[in-house]
Design a protein around this motif. Structure first.
Motif, PDB file in Angstrom:
ATOM      1  N   PRO A 250       0.799  -1.229   0.000  1.00  0.00           N
ATOM      2  CA  PRO A 250       0.000   0.000   0.000  1.00  0.00           C
ATOM      3  C   PRO A 250       0.834   1.282   0.000  1.00  0.00           C
ATOM      4  O   PRO A 250       0.330   2.345  -0.339  1.00  0.00           O
ATOM      5  N   GLU A 251       2.114   1.177   0.382  1.00  0.00           N
ATOM      6  CA  GLU A 251       2.947   2.382   0.428  1.00  0.00           C
ATOM      7  C   GLU A 251       3.497   2.762  -0.944  1.00  0.00           C
ATOM      8  O   GLU A 251       4.116   3.812  -1.092  1.00  0.00           O
ATOM      9  N   TRP A 252       3.307   1.904  -1.943  1.00  0.00           N
ATOM     10  CA  TRP A 252       3.876   2.129  -3.271  1.00  0.00           C
ATOM     11  C   TRP A 252       2.773   2.209  -4.312  1.00  0.00           C
ATOM     12  O   TRP A 252       1.791   1.477  -4.246  1.00  0.00           O
TER      13      TRP A 252
ATOM     14  N   PRO B 280       6.255   7.260   3.499  1.00  0.00           N
ATOM     15  CA  PRO B 280       5.365   7.561   4.628  1.00  0.00           C
ATOM     16  C   PRO B 280       3.920   7.586   4.200  1.00  0.00           C
ATOM     17  O   PRO B 280       3.586   8.006   3.095  1.00  0.00           O
ATOM     18  N   GLU B 281       3.044   7.089   5.064  1.00  0.00           N
ATOM     19  CA  GLU B 281       1.624   7.085   4.757  1.00  0.00           C
ATOM     20  C   GLU B 281       1.070   8.501   4.818  1.00  0.00           C
ATOM     21  O   GLU B 281       1.469   9.297   5.668  1.00  0.00           O
TER      22      GLU B 281
ATOM     23  N   SER C 232       5.508   2.103  10.225  1.00  0.00           N
ATOM     24  CA  SER C 232       6.075   3.314  10.828  1.00  0.00           C
ATOM     25  C   SER C 232       5.075   4.035  11.722  1.00  0.00           C
ATOM     26  O   SER C 232       5.449   4.890  12.519  1.00  0.00           O
ATOM     27  N   GLY C 233       3.805   3.687  11.610  1.00  0.00           N
ATOM     28  CA  GLY C 233       2.773   4.351  12.397  1.00  0.00           C
ATOM     29  C   GLY C 233       2.346   3.523  13.595  1.00  0.00           C
ATOM     30  O   GLY C 233       2.833   2.409  13.812  1.00  0.00           O
ATOM     31  N   PRO C 234       1.426   4.044  14.394  1.00  0.00           N
ATOM     32  CA  PRO C 234       0.937   3.303  15.561  1.00  0.00           C
ATOM     33  C   PRO C 234       0.092   2.109  15.138  1.00  0.00           C
ATOM     34  O   PRO C 234      -0.545   2.112  14.093  1.00  0.00           O
TER      35      PRO C 234
END
Length: 285
Positions: free
Chosen positions: A70-72, A92-93, A260-262
């Motif tokens: 999903p990040e790409w 980063p999202e 990278s997120g919670p």
């Protein structure tokens, strides 16, 4: 020379057509069941990895690839890349608005199964542990490793340097007896099963030598049982709550991937480490 997709699949040990299509089908079952068994054929798949394509894949393939990474963007996945796979950094999202719905609200959870059986059909331990370098497990009897994974496969992992930490509910403690009552079992049933599983792993460990690069660590804890936790390579976490009067095999199962997120991945890594710190060696008879 290859594509970004090739490098990302190497990161996840999905660079063969069979392993990729298992992941493809797992996502398809959750998103678009009609696409199960619709993954790329061998020649097409390796053209994707080599960048030997004149256009982007069909839309249904793109939807599964987007869910997988999903990040790409799809265009980025098919760009040329010749560096080390470890050099790729996830984008980063984007910030999530308060009104966002759908996948964004699931934080780092990437799959949810109604029962452990459903989970194991989609992600069998033979696939989950195949290339693992570290496996951390905490729960009651740890049947996924002790009953559904062969002794020879455990030895193979240890011979290739895998570190396995196993944390069992103490068969000599009070909380396992409370769980037997809660599940409606005869006294001693879970106690004997857990004792057998511990002895199984001890027997496997005795097959290794001092020069074996991996290690198999076995400890016990005596606390009210709340979760079954499996963490692979500090990247993927499989978590199950223990439900009242319900066997563990029938409980819902959640799969989270470090991001990278919670999210719940970090939460349950912390839970495991706290339990491990409070655990002890089982007393020898």
């Amino acid at each position: 020379m290859g594509t970004v997709l090739k490098a990302l699949l190497q990161q996840r040990h999905l660079q063969t057509v069979s392993s990729f299509n298992r992941e493809y089908d797992r996502l398809a079952r959750a998103l678009e069941p009609e696409l199960v068994d619709g993954g790329p054929k061998k020649a097409q798949f390796y053209r994707w990895l080599a960048g030997d394509v004149s256009r982007l894949p069909y839309p249904h393939h793109c939807r599964i690839l987007q869910a997988m990474f999903p990040e790409w963007t799809i265009t980025e996945l098919f760009e040329e890349f010749s560096g080390d796979p470890g050099d790729l950094v996830r984008h980063p999202e984007p910030p999530r608005s308060q009104g966002t719905t759908g996948r964004g609200e699931m934080a780092d959870v990437e799959a949810v199964f109604a029962t452990r059986l459903d989970f194991m059909r989609a992600m069998p331990p033979q696939e989950l542990f195949e290339t693992a370098q570290q496996i951390d497990m905490a729960g009651l009897s740890l049947n996924m490793l002790c009953q559904q994974y062969s002794d020879s496969d455990i030895v193979r992992l240890l011979d290739t340097g895998t570190v396995i930490r196993c944390l069992f509910l103490n068969p000599d403690g009070t909380n396992i007896r409370d769980r037997e009552i809660e599940e409606g079992h005869p006294a001693g049933l879970l106690t004997n099963l857990t004792d057998t599983n511990i002895r199984t792993l001890e027997r496997v460990r005795n097959k290794t030598s001092p020069t074996t690069p991996g290690s198999l660590l076995i400890r016990v804890y005596d606390q009210p049982i709340r979760f079954n936790i499996t963490i692979i390579d500090a990247t993927v976490c499989v978590m199950q709550p223990y439900m009242p009067a319900t066997r563990g095999v029938e409980s819902p199962t959640f799969v989270a991937r470090k991001s990278s997120g919670p999210g719940i991945f970090t939460t349950f890594c912390d839970v495991f480490e706290s339990m491990w710190a409070d655990s002890s060696e089982r007393r020898s008879e």
